[in-house]
Design a protein around this motif. Structure first.
Motif: not given
Length: 136
Positions: A2-22
């Protein structure tokens, strides 16, 4: 997916790429910011290191809210509204511009809470020369 799942996945990738591990998902990161604001309203119990570490959740939220690749998702607007409501509560707690070298856009890190528990009060005084009121 779903679009909500895509948002969550993309959001998580972006935040994790900034160095946040949790707390990389939007709900988890928003929850961390909400908990931090609640704790500050009650008198933050940790020391200055804990305070500034917990404050990083707002930095991560800001990065995500400004990310071009997330602008297409309507979920971002809902998240922004929730962050703004928490921000309003947090702004009311701050001594603004305590750290004037921090950019104005990151107002949450530029100021510091007006009051806290003994550990925070003592640390802010000792480490930064900042006086805040002590609560219960």
């Amino acid at each position: 997916m779903t679009q909500g799942d895509r948002f969550r996945d993309e959001f998580s990738r972006l935040v994790a790429a900034s160095g946040r591990w949790r707390d990389t998902g939007p709900e988890a990161l928003l929850g961390r910011w909400s908990t931090f604001v609640d704790q500050c309203e009650q008198g933050y119990r940790g020391d200055a290191e804990d305070y500034f570490n917990d404050l990083t959740s707002r930095n991560s939220l800001e990065r995500a809210l400004a990310a071009e690749e997330l602008q297409k998702y309507p979920q971002l607007g809902h998240l922004r509204a929730e962050v703004e409501a928490l921000d309003e509560r947090f702004r009311a707690l701050l001594l603004p511009d305590v750290f004037p070298r921090i950019p104005e856009e990151t107002w949450w890190a530029r100021g510091v809470v007006r009051a806290g528990r003994k550990r925070l009060v003592d640390d802010l005084r000792r480490e930064y020369g900042v006086e805040v009121a002590e609560v219960g």
